[in-house]
Design a protein around this motif. Structure first.
Motif, PDB file in Angstrom:
ATOM      1  N   SER A   1       0.864  -1.186   0.000  1.00 52.04           N
ATOM      2  CA  SER A   1       0.000   0.000   0.000  1.00 52.04           C
ATOM      3  C   SER A   1       0.898   1.233   0.000  1.00 52.04           C
ATOM      4  O   SER A   1       1.061   1.921   1.012  1.00 52.04           O
ATOM      5  N   VAL A   2       1.519   1.469  -1.152  1.00 52.93           N
ATOM      6  CA  VAL A   2       2.540   2.519  -1.274  1.00 52.93           C
ATOM      7  C   VAL A   2       2.228   3.404  -2.476  1.00 52.93           C
ATOM      8  O   VAL A   2       1.383   3.069  -3.319  1.00 52.93           O
ATOM      9  N   GLU A   3       2.929   4.530  -2.558  1.00 54.78           N
ATOM     10  CA  GLU A   3       2.757   5.427  -3.700  1.00 54.78           C
ATOM     11  C   GLU A   3       3.177   4.718  -4.983  1.00 54.78           C
ATOM     12  O   GLU A   3       4.130   3.944  -5.007  1.00 54.78           O
ATOM     13  N   ALA A   4       2.450   5.023  -6.062  1.00 54.52           N
ATOM     14  CA  ALA A   4       2.722   4.359  -7.337  1.00 54.52           C
ATOM     15  C   ALA A   4       4.155   4.602  -7.804  1.00 54.52           C
ATOM     16  O   ALA A   4       4.783   3.713  -8.391  1.00 54.52           O
ATOM     17  N   GLU A   5       4.687   5.776  -7.540  1.00 50.38           N
ATOM     18  CA  GLU A   5       6.042   6.080  -8.001  1.00 50.38           C
ATOM     19  C   GLU A   5       7.095   5.254  -7.271  1.00 50.38           C
ATOM     20  O   GLU A   5       8.229   5.117  -7.744  1.00 50.38           O
ATOM     21  N   ASN A   6       6.740   4.680  -6.102  1.00 50.28           N
ATOM     22  CA  ASN A   6       7.704   3.925  -5.311  1.00 50.28           C
ATOM     23  C   ASN A   6       7.550   2.415  -5.415  1.00 50.28           C
ATOM     24  O   ASN A   6       8.321   1.672  -4.802  1.00 50.28           O
TER      25      ASN A   6
END
Length: 446
Positions: free
Chosen positions: A77-82
């Motif tokens: 559940s993380v930012e798409a860029e990461n």
């Protein structure tokens, strides 16, 4: 019986305790599942203290290695860029035979990262709740994507886990997911982001302008939803806009539609404007039957204005509005060949509201004609419309270049401008969304 066995023997891991990760960890653990979660390692102590203060039922560990090595289902559940760098970092620690999924808004880079870095014995069943963390999960769309699994039991396990959300489960491929989310979210976000950016550039709080300008149900929706978006974290919207190639085309079209329609306003080409909008109306709403999704009267009361003037006096003195933001969305759907009703099963609350107000504008008797008249003959919103077009083009440029830093800077600049009103706007917005969604469901069933 099977769910009880799974709850007794399975561990659910969540990497990333932002708003959505925390929502999932709380929901799953409250439903009886054993949940272990982490965020950035430097946040371990503060998260442990929050766990103590809030009596969270899930365990906090230092990083994704500790999550991955013991969990039977792991959700990034993380930012798409990461997503790529975090799967690269923690993927090799994944428990043998585990299932991995993610919560990013664009699935193509997520699936590519899983395929690239996860061991071959790991199954991939990913998901996406199509709503924000402050929306009640019950009845909202939840996309499930079975990309790589060995047995039917694996999918049944995930279905059992997410059943506590009481969401409406929708089954897609990751390619279908990205196309549909682009269709239902990209332009919607662009419209409300552009509204907020325009008001911030004008240094205008639209709810403080008295009875003459920003009064009425449609205006309340614009203001409340725009501020609701800016009350969230920037990456919630950046991920979809910047990592989904299909979203790029749609955001560019929205900026183009806004520019071309505004040019027709300036050139006073009423006949050409009318013809273009009627074609868009026919394409999008030509087969519409039954009740409208929304009724203007239900959101009249959701205003941030503290003005105590009577409704009658406001109605009589409110200025005609060109509603450029709404005209541009319907024109965009027409130009792109998108039928918004095709994706209602996967629609977000914001999309259903924006479709509802657009529908109201185009299908309420004489309202579209009055809007066209205002766009051509009344200059009350000329300055607002100009800044709106500039803002739409700015967002389009940022998305085209894929610049996360610039997206964050522009988003947070607007967010800071509206900061004093965000808590109240969010509260009113929650109430408005709940009322509107209940009404739209009743209209659909009718």
């Amino acid at each position: 019986m099977m769910e009880e066995q799974w709850q007794a023997n399975k561990v659910i891991g969540i990497i990333g305790l932002g708003d959505m990760g925390l929502l999932y960890a709380t929901k799953f653990s409250s439903a009886g599942w054993k949940v272990v979660a982490c965020d950035r390692e430097e946040l371990f102590d503060s998260l442990s203290e929050r766990k103590r203060q809030n009596a969270w039922k899930f365990d906090i560990v230092k990083n994704g290695h500790y999550v991955s090595r013991i969990s039977d289902y792991i959700i990034y559940s993380v930012e798409a860029e990461n997503i790529d760098k975090l799967v690269k970092l923690y993927g090799p620690s994944t428990k043998v035979g585990a299932i991995v999924g993610g919560q990013t808004s664009c699935k193509t880079p997520e699936i590519k990262a899983f395929e690239k870095y996860l061991p071959e014995d790991v199954e991939i069943i990913t998901l996406h709740s199509l709503h924000g963390p402050k929306v009640n999960t019950e009845g909202q769309p939840l996309v499930l994507i079975n990309h790589r699994s060995k047995t039917d039991e694996s999918m049944k396990f995930i279905e059992s886990l997410v059943s506590c959300l009481k969401s409406k489960q929708v089954y897609l491929t990751y390619e279908e997911h990205d196309r549909i989310t682009a269709d239902t979210q990209a332009v919607t976000h662009a419209a409300f982001l552009s509204m907020g950016r325009a008001w911030a550039k004008l240094k205008v709080y639209p709810w403080t302008l008295g009875v003459n300008k920003w009064y009425g149900g449609l205006e309340n929706v614009k203001v409340n939803i725009s501020l609701r978006i800016y009350s969230n974290k920037w990456h919630v919207y950046a991920g979809l806009a910047l990592t989904n190639p299909m979203a790029h085309k749609q955001i560019l079209q929205y900026a183009t539609s806004a520019t071309e329609l505004f040019t027709l306003f300036l050139d006073k080409k009423k006949d050409e404007l009318t013809e273009r909008l009627n074609k868009a109306k026919e394409f999008v709403f030509g087969n519409h039957t039954g009740l409208l999704l929304l009724d203007d009267t239900i959101f009249e009361k959701y205003s941030l204005s503290k003005d105590s003037a009577s409704s009658d006096s406001k109605e009589s003195t409110s200025l005609p509005n060109s509603h450029l933001s709404l005209l541009a969305i319907v024109d965009s759907w027409h130009q792109l060949g998108i039928n918004p009703y095709d994706h209602m099963i996967c629609s977000t609350p914001l999309f259903r509201i924006f479709l509802g107000v657009s529908e109201f504008l185009f299908l309420s008797p004489d309202l579209l004609e009055k809007t066209i008249d205002a766009a051509i003959d009344d200059h009350s919103f000329r300055r607002d419309d100009l800044e709106f077009v500039v803002a739409a083009r700015e967002w389009s440029s940022i998305v085209t270049f894929g610049n996360f830093d610039l997206y964050k800077r522009q988003f947070e600049d607007v967010q800071k401008f509206f900061e004093p009103m965000l808590p109240e706007a969010n509260q009113i917005g929650n109430e408005m969304i709940k009322t509107i969604l209940m009404h739209s469901q009743d209209s659909k069933e009718a």
